[in-house]
Design a protein around this motif. Structure first.
Motif, PDB file in Angstrom:
ATOM      1  N   SER A   1       0.842  -1.200   0.000  1.00 25.68           N
ATOM      2  CA  SER A   1       0.000   0.000   0.000  1.00 25.68           C
ATOM      3  C   SER A   1       0.871   1.242   0.000  1.00 25.68           C
ATOM      4  O   SER A   1       1.784   1.377   0.792  1.00 25.68           O
ATOM      5  N   ALA A   2       0.558   2.172  -0.902  1.00 26.55           N
ATOM      6  CA  ALA A   2       1.276   3.440  -0.903  1.00 26.55           C
ATOM      7  C   ALA A   2       0.770   4.349   0.190  1.00 26.55           C
ATOM      8  O   ALA A   2       1.416   5.296   0.567  1.00 26.55           O
ATOM      9  N   PHE A   3      -0.402   4.042   0.680  1.00 31.13           N
ATOM     10  CA  PHE A   3      -1.026   4.857   1.723  1.00 31.13           C
ATOM     11  C   PHE A   3      -2.035   3.976   2.432  1.00 31.13           C
ATOM     12  O   PHE A   3      -2.871   3.369   1.775  1.00 31.13           O
TER      13      PHE A   3
ATOM     14  N   ARG B   1       5.665   9.380   9.224  1.00 29.87           N
ATOM     15  CA  ARG B   1       6.410   8.121   9.348  1.00 29.87           C
ATOM     16  C   ARG B   1       5.664   7.074  10.164  1.00 29.87           C
ATOM     17  O   ARG B   1       5.687   5.881   9.830  1.00 29.87           O
ATOM     18  N   LYS B   2       4.971   7.494  11.213  1.00 33.71           N
ATOM     19  CA  LYS B   2       4.366   6.529  12.132  1.00 33.71           C
ATOM     20  C   LYS B   2       2.893   6.222  11.844  1.00 33.71           C
ATOM     21  O   LYS B   2       2.388   5.193  12.302  1.00 33.71           O
ATOM     22  N   VAL B   3       2.221   7.111  11.102  1.00 32.03           N
ATOM     23  CA  VAL B   3       0.780   6.929  10.914  1.00 32.03           C
ATOM     24  C   VAL B   3       0.362   6.936   9.449  1.00 32.03           C
ATOM     25  O   VAL B   3      -0.389   6.071   9.004  1.00 32.03           O
ATOM     26  N   LEU B   4       0.826   7.903   8.690  1.00 32.91           N
ATOM     27  CA  LEU B   4       0.271   8.142   7.358  1.00 32.91           C
ATOM     28  C   LEU B   4       0.918   7.360   6.232  1.00 32.91           C
ATOM     29  O   LEU B   4       0.395   7.342   5.119  1.00 32.91           O
ATOM     30  N   ALA B   5       2.033   6.719   6.477  1.00 31.17           N
ATOM     31  CA  ALA B   5       2.691   5.938   5.428  1.00 31.17           C
ATOM     32  C   ALA B   5       3.105   4.585   5.980  1.00 31.17           C
ATOM     33  O   ALA B   5       3.334   4.427   7.182  1.00 31.17           O
TER      34      ALA B   5
ATOM     35  N   LYS C   1       9.171   5.092   1.241  1.00 28.81           N
ATOM     36  CA  LYS C   1      10.133   6.170   1.395  1.00 28.81           C
ATOM     37  C   LYS C   1       9.373   7.489   1.405  1.00 28.81           C
ATOM     38  O   LYS C   1       8.721   7.854   0.425  1.00 28.81           O
ATOM     39  N   THR C   2       9.426   8.203   2.510  1.00 27.66           N
ATOM     40  CA  THR C   2       8.656   9.439   2.641  1.00 27.66           C
ATOM     41  C   THR C   2       9.541  10.675   2.570  1.00 27.66           C
ATOM     42  O   THR C   2      10.722  10.626   2.912  1.00 27.66           O
ATOM     43  N   LYS C   3       8.934  11.759   2.139  1.00 26.48           N
ATOM     44  CA  LYS C   3       9.662  13.025   2.060  1.00 26.48           C
ATOM     45  C   LYS C   3       8.724  14.157   2.450  1.00 26.48           C
ATOM     46  O   LYS C   3       7.667  14.342   1.838  1.00 26.48           O
ATOM     47  N   LEU C   4       9.095  14.909   3.472  1.00 25.54           N
ATOM     48  CA  LEU C   4       8.331  16.085   3.872  1.00 25.54           C
ATOM     49  C   LEU C   4       8.765  17.251   2.995  1.00 25.54           C
ATOM     50  O   LEU C   4       9.929  17.653   2.996  1.00 25.54           O
TER      51      LEU C   4
ATOM     52  N   PHE D   1       3.659  16.231   1.579  1.00 27.30           N
ATOM     53  CA  PHE D   1       4.658  15.172   1.590  1.00 27.30           C
ATOM     54  C   PHE D   1       4.402  14.181   0.463  1.00 27.30           C
ATOM     55  O   PHE D   1       3.338  14.183  -0.171  1.00 27.30           O
ATOM     56  N   THR D   2       5.391  13.317   0.221  1.00 27.41           N
ATOM     57  CA  THR D   2       5.237  12.211  -0.724  1.00 27.41           C
ATOM     58  C   THR D   2       5.566  10.910  -0.010  1.00 27.41           C
ATOM     59  O   THR D   2       6.396  10.876   0.911  1.00 27.41           O
ATOM     60  N   ALA D   3       4.888   9.843  -0.447  1.00 27.13           N
ATOM     61  CA  ALA D   3       5.152   8.496   0.075  1.00 27.13           C
ATOM     62  C   ALA D   3       5.377   7.593  -1.137  1.00 27.13           C
ATOM     63  O   ALA D   3       4.455   7.366  -1.923  1.00 27.13           O
TER      64      ALA D   3
END
Length: 280
Positions: free
Chosen positions: A14-16, A190-194, A199-202, A220-222
């Motif tokens: 899942s991307a999200f 990092r802990k909830v939304l992805a 790999k996440t980027k704010l 952000f991107t996930a």
């Protein structure tokens, strides 16, 4: 700094987390739907009393979808004049029912005057008086039920295009008690939304004050192995709860839909809930 976290990590595919969960959910009937059904029933009852008039004799077993038809119409058979009268009666019935349905849908919205002033073209309003928040979502998105989320709307063709609202209890009084916008947003992403494997980027996080209440908004991107979700979020604390609204889309559609997603985030408002006391 401790960050709020209530979700179970989504699988790596899942991307999200919300997108994967929402895909398996079913539409939930709204209060507008129930009000519409009630209005149609009342309109039909009123129409029957009118059609019966002074002559309440009705041919046994002869009913139509619109309700009871006067006996002289039903007995006309293939007579052209009788058929014309019957069609005219049915058309009047349909018009009454459509007018009642339209009125019911409008009146079923809480505070319709306020919505008319605030809603933008191409968007529909949502309000939750119990939890004290409201927002807009793009016309055409469908409401779905996702366990652990308070509200979720998504595009049925592009499932990564969605908006969700989540609330959890907190003893904090203001979002600034948790830290600056970038730190709070990073922890939440990092802990909830992805998912942990993404790999996440704010991209950006900032503080906004609206009507005396502080909101943190962020972008952000996930990134998953086969797609990237570009998302926006808004968080705030009020009414003893931590509120999170998140909306986003597939990166390939970001430029096309980003303005609509910004409208969704900017429309997110939290109001103090009404507290009522029982009189003794």
């Amino acid at each position: 700094m401790a960050a709020p976290s209530t979700s179970t990590p989504a699988p790596a595919s899942s991307a999200f987390p919300l997108a994967a969960a929402a895909a398996a959910c079913f539409p939930r009937a709204s209060s507008s739907t129930r009000a519409l059904a009630l209005a149609l029933a009342l309109a039909e009852r009123h129409r029957l009393s009118e059609v019966g008039g002074g002559d309440r004799s009705v041919a046994a077993g002869r009913r139509s979808f619109q309700g009871l038809i006067p006996a002289h119409v039903l007995s006309a058979g293939d007579d052209a004049e009788g058929a014309s009268i019957k069609r005219e009666a049915e058309e009047r019935s349909r018009r009454r029912m459509l007018l009642a349905a339209g009125a019911a849908m409008f009146l079923s919205w809480p505070n319709p005057a306020a919505y008319a002033a605030e809603a933008k073209k191409g968007f529909l309003p949502v309000t939750d008086k119990k939890d004290g928040y409201s927002f807009l979502y793009p016309f055409g998105w469908q409401e779905v039920v996702v366990q652990g989320q308070d509200k979720v709307y998504k595009d049925v063709i592009e499932p990564l295009e969605s908006v969700s609202v989540n609330t959890i209890p907190t003893s904090k009084q203001d979002i600034r008690e948790l830290g600056p916008p970038d730190q709070v947003a990073e922890a939440l992403i990092r802990k909830v939304l992805a998912a942990p494997t993404q790999k996440t980027k704010l991209i950006e996080a900032k503080e906004n004050d609206v009507d005396g209440r502080t909101y943190y908004t962020f972008e952000f991107t996930a990134q998953a192995p086969n797609f990237t979700r570009h998302a926006l979020g808004a968080i705030a604390i009020a009414n003893g709860k931590f509120y999170t609204l998140t909306t986003g889309a597939n990166e390939r559609r970001w430029e096309k839909i980003k303005d609509r997603l910004h409208t969704v985030v900017d429309s997110f408002k939290i109001e103090a809930r009404e507290v009522r006391f029982n009189a003794h």
